[in-house]
Write an enzyme that holds these catalytic residues in place. Structure first.
Site, PDB file in Angstrom:
ATOM      1  N   HIS A 133      -8.404  -1.508 -65.561  1.00 53.65           N
ATOM      2  CA  HIS A 133      -7.905  -0.595 -64.839  1.00 53.65           C
ATOM      3  C   HIS A 133      -6.417  -0.665 -63.623  1.00 53.65           C
ATOM      4  CE1 HIS A 133      -5.085   3.789 -65.727  1.00 53.65           C
ATOM      5  NE2 HIS A 133      -5.572   3.760 -64.433  1.00 53.65           N
ATOM      6  N   GLU A 134      -7.091  -0.738 -62.474  1.00 58.56           N
ATOM      7  CA  GLU A 134      -6.448  -0.960 -60.847  1.00 58.56           C
ATOM      8  C   GLU A 134      -6.173  -1.920 -60.421  1.00 58.56           C
ATOM      9  OE1 GLU A 134      -6.420   1.697 -60.080  1.00 58.56           O
ATOM     10  OE2 GLU A 134      -7.793   3.447 -61.202  1.00 58.56           O
ATOM     11  N   HIS A 137      -2.962  -2.581 -62.396  1.00 56.87           N
ATOM     12  CA  HIS A 137      -1.528  -1.577 -61.110  1.00 56.87           C
ATOM     13  C   HIS A 137      -1.108  -1.911 -60.470  1.00 56.87           C
ATOM     14  CE1 HIS A 137      -1.646   2.911 -63.265  1.00 56.87           C
ATOM     15  NE2 HIS A 137      -2.305   2.703 -62.688  1.00 56.87           N
ATOM     16  N   GLU A 208       0.159   4.740 -66.363  1.00 56.62           N
ATOM     17  CA  GLU A 208      -0.944   5.308 -66.455  1.00 56.62           C
ATOM     18  C   GLU A 208      -1.760   4.801 -68.638  1.00 56.62           C
ATOM     19  OE1 GLU A 208      -4.042   6.253 -64.409  1.00 56.62           O
ATOM     20  OE2 GLU A 208      -1.864   6.105 -63.012  1.00 56.62           O
TER      21      GLU A 208
END
Length: 290
Positions: A133-134, A137, A208
């Site tokens: 997930h990070e 980003h 997100e």
């Protein structure tokens, strides 16, 4: 994507600079407003080049290498290779509230930070989902505007806090009556939440969802990411983060400041239930059922 990112970052800097100048004018007139303009120009430079260090310092995050955190570092390195990214630096935050965020101005200068609490409660599959997930980003270049916005909004809130007390005890402008300073104090008390609102306007909650999807596909474990989100959500509700700066709430995978009034002013993340449901659909598309 690059042009849009630069435009959004530039607009955000301009708006927050105007807010700083407004605070200066409110308490000292044109002269102080001009000083605040010069300060904001200097601060814009600092936040672009050093905002990641500013944010990490708020959490006493410590950069670690593969010898200090071999499993974590290996996960970050392997997933970064899958995502086609350079391996970001890895930092550990000394907090028992489980959470994580990514920061930096571009993929070559990125940092993935996780709390000790996250490492304690997640298994390897769940940790891979969170790291994926990070890294998404970072790949989507969300980190520049998110980090700059957090640093600038945090500074404005601190300035507003100082200005409120200065106004109560006399204010900058001695030519005005005390009533004007009290009104100014009330207005400044409103400006700090506006800074938080500006962050919400600049950082779309849809990012997100995109990061969740990217994390699921990079790690190949959407079920593990869903499980991690559920664990983090439950832990945050039980033990919200007390240290740090609420201006950074949007940077974390789950808002860590539940129960703090400033953090509740604006929603920084989609509902966790909706994110988990999206991950279920992504898992079905990948032929994974849970």
């Amino acid at each position: 994507m690059g042009l849009v990112m630069w435009l959004r970052t530039g607009v955000l800097m301009a708006i927050l600079t105007g807010l700083l100048m407004g605070i200066g004018y409110l308490f000292g007139g044109p002269n102080v407003a001009f000083i605040m303009f010069l300060f904001s120009m200097f601060f814009n430079f600092i936040t672009y080049w050093y905002s990641d260090r500013i944010v990490l310092s708020w959490y006493n995050a410590r950069i670690v290498d593969e010898y200090e955190a071999p499993e974590l570092y290996a996960i970050v390195r392997d997933l970064a290779q899958r995502a086609g990214l350079p391996t970001p630096r890895v930092a550990i935050i000394p907090s028992e509230t489980p959470n994580a965020f990514a920061t930096g101005r571009d993929p070559k200068h990125a940092v993935v930070a996780v709390t000790q609490g996250l490492l304690r409660i997640l298994n390897r599959d769940e940790l891979e989902g969170v790291i994926g997930h990070e890294l998404t980003h970072i790949k989507n270049r969300d980190i520049l505007i998110g980090t700059v916005a957090a640093a600038m909004a945090g500074a404005i809130m601190q300035l507003a806090y100082w200005a409120r007390w200065i106004a109560i005890f006399g204010g900058f402008n001695r030519d005005r009556d005390d009533g004007g300073d009290i009104i100014g104090a009330i207005l400044v008390a409103i400006l700090a939440p506006i800074a938080a609102m500006l962050i919400q306007a600049a950082i779309s909650r849809s990012r997100e969802f995109l990061a969740d999807e990217g994390g699921a596909r990079i790690s190949g474990k959407p079920h593990a990411l869903a499980s991690a989100l559920m664990k983090i959500e439950q832990a945050v509700n039980y033990r919200p983060m007390r240290e740090g700066n609420p201006a950074t709430a949007h940077m974390f995978i789950v808002n860590p400041f539940r129960g703090m009034s400033i953090a509740n002013l604006f929603s920084t993340h989609p509902p966790t239930e909706a994110r988990i449901e999206r991950l279920r659909k992504i898992a079905e598309e990948m032929g994974i059922y849970f």
